[in-house]
Design a protein around this motif. Structure first.
Motif, PDB file in Angstrom:
ATOM      1  N   UNK A 213      47.677  42.049  32.300  1.00  0.00           N
ATOM      2  CA  UNK A 213      46.957  42.939  33.499  1.00  0.00           C
ATOM      3  C   UNK A 213      45.693  43.489  32.943  1.00  0.00           C
ATOM      4  N   UNK A 214      45.775  43.814  31.687  1.00  0.00           N
ATOM      5  CA  UNK A 214      44.477  44.617  31.426  1.00  0.00           C
ATOM      6  C   UNK A 214      43.265  43.680  30.861  1.00  0.00           C
ATOM      7  N   UNK A 215      43.776  42.290  30.594  1.00  0.00           N
ATOM      8  CA  UNK A 215      42.814  41.212  30.342  1.00  0.00           C
ATOM      9  C   UNK A 215      42.306  40.602  31.803  1.00  0.00           C
ATOM     10  N   UNK A 216      42.962  40.855  32.654  1.00  0.00           N
ATOM     11  CA  UNK A 216      42.383  40.453  34.254  1.00  0.00           C
ATOM     12  C   UNK A 216      41.437  41.533  34.380  1.00  0.00           C
ATOM     13  N   UNK A 217      41.661  42.806  34.356  1.00  0.00           N
ATOM     14  CA  UNK A 217      40.850  43.820  34.719  1.00  0.00           C
ATOM     15  C   UNK A 217      39.488  43.771  33.516  1.00  0.00           C
ATOM     16  N   UNK A 218      39.762  43.169  32.406  1.00  0.00           N
ATOM     17  CA  UNK A 218      38.488  43.234  31.422  1.00  0.00           C
ATOM     18  C   UNK A 218      37.656  42.171  31.991  1.00  0.00           C
ATOM     19  N   UNK A 219      38.078  40.886  32.428  1.00  0.00           N
ATOM     20  CA  UNK A 219      37.357  39.766  32.722  1.00  0.00           C
ATOM     21  C   UNK A 219      36.590  40.249  33.866  1.00  0.00           C
ATOM     22  N   UNK A 220      37.445  40.887  34.991  1.00  0.00           N
ATOM     23  CA  UNK A 220      36.593  41.548  36.035  1.00  0.00           C
ATOM     24  C   UNK A 220      35.505  42.493  36.104  1.00  0.00           C
ATOM     25  N   UNK A 221      35.577  43.149  34.797  1.00  0.00           N
ATOM     26  CA  UNK A 221      34.398  44.245  34.468  1.00  0.00           C
ATOM     27  C   UNK A 221      33.368  43.671  33.844  1.00  0.00           C
ATOM     28  N   UNK A 222      33.557  42.326  33.145  1.00  0.00           N
ATOM     29  CA  UNK A 222      32.829  42.045  32.072  1.00  0.00           C
ATOM     30  C   UNK A 222      31.575  41.407  32.807  1.00  0.00           C
ATOM     31  N   UNK A 223      30.067  41.562  31.961  1.00  0.00           N
ATOM     32  CA  UNK A 223      29.115  40.710  32.682  1.00  0.00           C
ATOM     33  C   UNK A 223      29.419  39.349  32.784  1.00  0.00           C
ATOM     34  N   UNK A 224      28.728  38.701  33.702  1.00  0.00           N
ATOM     35  CA  UNK A 224      29.160  37.408  34.116  1.00  0.00           C
ATOM     36  C   UNK A 224      28.783  36.399  33.055  1.00  0.00           C
ATOM     37  N   UNK A 225      27.892  36.734  32.198  1.00  0.00           N
ATOM     38  CA  UNK A 225      27.651  35.626  31.165  1.00  0.00           C
ATOM     39  C   UNK A 225      28.638  35.438  29.881  1.00  0.00           C
ATOM     40  N   UNK A 226      29.323  36.531  30.038  1.00  0.00           N
ATOM     41  CA  UNK A 226      30.431  36.735  28.983  1.00  0.00           C
ATOM     42  C   UNK A 226      31.579  35.721  29.728  1.00  0.00           C
ATOM     43  N   UNK A 227      32.012  35.712  30.670  1.00  0.00           N
ATOM     44  CA  UNK A 227      33.127  35.230  31.173  1.00  0.00           C
ATOM     45  C   UNK A 227      32.797  33.854  31.928  1.00  0.00           C
ATOM     46  N   UNK A 228      31.601  33.648  32.131  1.00  0.00           N
ATOM     47  CA  UNK A 228      31.386  32.327  33.210  1.00  0.00           C
ATOM     48  C   UNK A 228      32.161  30.923  32.680  1.00  0.00           C
ATOM     49  N   UNK A 229      32.943  30.513  33.437  1.00  0.00           N
ATOM     50  CA  UNK A 229      33.716  29.190  33.092  1.00  0.00           C
ATOM     51  C   UNK A 229      34.211  29.044  31.734  1.00  0.00           C
ATOM     52  N   UNK A 230      34.669  30.315  31.294  1.00  0.00           N
ATOM     53  CA  UNK A 230      35.362  30.441  30.003  1.00  0.00           C
ATOM     54  C   UNK A 230      36.788  30.525  30.074  1.00  0.00           C
ATOM     55  N   UNK A 231      37.699  30.207  28.978  1.00  0.00           N
ATOM     56  CA  UNK A 231      39.028  30.239  28.858  1.00  0.00           C
ATOM     57  C   UNK A 231      39.283  31.241  27.593  1.00  0.00           C
ATOM     58  N   UNK A 232      40.205  32.047  28.007  1.00  0.00           N
ATOM     59  CA  UNK A 232      40.588  32.809  26.766  1.00  0.00           C
ATOM     60  C   UNK A 232      42.070  33.004  26.741  1.00  0.00           C
ATOM     61  N   UNK A 233      42.368  32.947  25.380  1.00  0.00           N
ATOM     62  CA  UNK A 233      43.998  33.016  24.919  1.00  0.00           C
ATOM     63  C   UNK A 233      44.299  34.554  25.170  1.00  0.00           C
ATOM     64  N   UNK A 234      45.152  34.792  25.719  1.00  0.00           N
ATOM     65  CA  UNK A 234      45.669  36.421  26.036  1.00  0.00           C
ATOM     66  C   UNK A 234      46.927  36.664  25.111  1.00  0.00           C
ATOM     67  N   UNK A 235      46.676  37.542  24.094  1.00  0.00           N
ATOM     68  CA  UNK A 235      47.946  38.154  23.308  1.00  0.00           C
ATOM     69  C   UNK A 235      47.375  38.462  22.144  1.00  0.00           C
ATOM     70  N   UNK A 282      34.957  38.670  22.260  1.00  0.00           N
ATOM     71  CA  UNK A 282      34.025  38.608  23.707  1.00  0.00           C
ATOM     72  C   UNK A 282      34.351  39.668  24.510  1.00  0.00           C
ATOM     73  N   UNK A 283      35.516  40.267  24.653  1.00  0.00           N
ATOM     74  CA  UNK A 283      35.682  41.461  25.448  1.00  0.00           C
ATOM     75  C   UNK A 283      36.415  42.452  24.807  1.00  0.00           C
ATOM     76  N   UNK A 284      35.566  43.146  23.806  1.00  0.00           N
ATOM     77  CA  UNK A 284      35.958  44.192  23.066  1.00  0.00           C
ATOM     78  C   UNK A 284      36.912  45.538  23.876  1.00  0.00           C
ATOM     79  N   UNK A 285      36.530  45.654  25.051  1.00  0.00           N
ATOM     80  CA  UNK A 285      37.167  46.379  26.061  1.00  0.00           C
ATOM     81  C   UNK A 285      38.660  46.140  26.284  1.00  0.00           C
ATOM     82  N   UNK A 286      38.949  44.822  26.110  1.00  0.00           N
ATOM     83  CA  UNK A 286      40.564  44.526  26.024  1.00  0.00           C
ATOM     84  C   UNK A 286      41.093  45.085  24.815  1.00  0.00           C
ATOM     85  N   UNK A 287      42.087  46.085  25.129  1.00  0.00           N
ATOM     86  CA  UNK A 287      42.771  46.468  23.918  1.00  0.00           C
ATOM     87  C   UNK A 287      44.211  46.575  24.358  1.00  0.00           C
ATOM     88  N   UNK A 288      44.916  45.473  23.766  1.00  0.00           N
ATOM     89  CA  UNK A 288      46.188  45.427  24.044  1.00  0.00           C
ATOM     90  C   UNK A 288      47.012  46.650  23.454  1.00  0.00           C
TER      91      UNK A 288
END
Length: 348
Positions: A213-235, A282-288
């Motif tokens: 869930x935190x990963x979804x929020x991190x992507x939602x809040x990220x600048x577009x250029x960081x997440x545009x058409x990107x895949x991320x392994x979550x864990x 890429x998304x350092x605000x994502x902190x498991x």
């Protein structure tokens, strides 16, 4: 920001909703609510919702949203194998249709709940987002197809992102017992046996549903250029384990239990060891916030608190495939897994 969350009444969705609300998002849910009889423990946070099959979404359902977070789908391999064609209809075709409608509606972000099942028979080498897909189940193949099709829709006004979640674990109001850590702790608590159905050698990354869930929020809040058409392994890289190692953690967590292997257990073709460093870079605000040992303790304490029984966790209330088969046998669902029109939702 106004977001549409499909699958908001599922295993992950019921955890993601309150986290989104805490962040100040306006959240609307969309879910056919197949598991409305399967609520575990405390209730579900209510939000404005459309009780609707994702296959039936229309463009009018998508007006006024800033993002679509797409979780809805058939959620595991046994359920996917029940009718592979339905898996493709729901997990693949409906997901692509939703993306196309989202783009037509002018929604700039589409975050898809993909899976490390994409890697399938990946072996024991570390796999990154650039590694080859090798899915071995209809579920895994459906996720691959969505990524391939939806990525082609990306343009200056539409940014899809693909979150390849590791195998989930953790307590939820729509708890699943078919997930490895949830399942092994349940066996240990109810029987004193950490029951392994394979030979214990497959590699599997696992991640808590709060961290997904935190990963979804991190992507939602990220600048577009960081997440545009990107895949991320979550864990987390530290939470890649062979199944036998997860079993040992469970044995160390649940008192007075022993590990037992199924007599017919063999190697599982699903074996993948996944590098999750990209999302942290890429998304350092994502902190498991979770690790496997902490998750095992959470599960054990919850099972102990409610007095979980073997009959409950192995029965049709919480086992996804068994629950669907029960609804089919009771003729509440038709063969396409749609609620029958003569079944009133209030009676379910």
């Amino acid at each position: 920001m106004r977001v549409l969350l499909t699958g908001h009444k599922g295993y992950i969705g019921t955890i993601l909703v309150p986290l989104l609300l805490e962040k100040g998002y306006e959240v609307v849910g969309l879910d056919s609510d197949l598991y409305r009889q399967s609520t575990f423990g405390e209730g579900i946070v209510e939000i404005p919702e459309l009780i609707k099959d994702v296959r039936d979404v229309e463009i009018s359902d998508l007006e006024g949203f800033d993002a679509v977070l797409h979780l809805a789908g058939l959620s595991n391999d046994p359920l996917g194998n029940l009718n592979p064609n339905l898996t493709y209809d729901i997990n693949h075709l409906a997901s692509v249709h939703l993306a196309k409608l989202s783009k037509q509606a002018g929604i700039p972000r589409y975050i898809f709940s993909s899976s490390c099942s994409n890697y399938g028979a990946g072996g024991s080498d570390w796999l990154t987002e650039e590694s080859a897909f090798n899915p071995v189940t209809p579920y895994g193949r459906s996720k691959v197809l969505v990524e391939q099709d939806v990525s082609q829709l990306a343009d200056d006004n539409f940014s899809p992102t693909f979150l390849r979640n590791a195998t989930a674990y953790g307590v939820s109001p729509r708890l699943r017992f078919d997930l490895v850590l949830n399942n092994l702790v349940a066996w240990a608590y109810t029987t004193g046996k950490v029951f392994i159905k394979s030979d214990g050698t497959p590699w599997r990354p696992i991640v808590h549903i709060e961290d997904i869930s935190r990963a979804f929020i991190a992507v939602l809040e990220a600048p577009r250029e960081k997440i545009h058409n990107e895949a991320f392994n979550v864990g987390r890289n530290e939470d890649n384990y062979q199944i036998r190692d997860i079993a040992n953690i469970v044995k160390e967590t649940v008192p007075n239990c022993e590990i037992e292997y199924a007599a017919d257990g063999g190697p599982d073709t699903r074996c993948y060891r996944v590098d999750c460093s990209k999302i942290l870079r890429v998304l350092p605000e994502f902190q498991p916030q979770w690790n496997t040992r902490k998750g095992a303790v959470e599960l054990y304490n919850t099972y102990k608190k409610i007095g979980l029984t073997l009959e409950e966790f192995e029965g049709p209330k919480y086992q996804r495939i068994a629950h669907i088969k029960k609804l089919l046998a009771e003729e509440r669902l038709n063969e396409n897994l749609r609620w029958k029109t003569n079944v009133a939702a209030s009676a379910l």
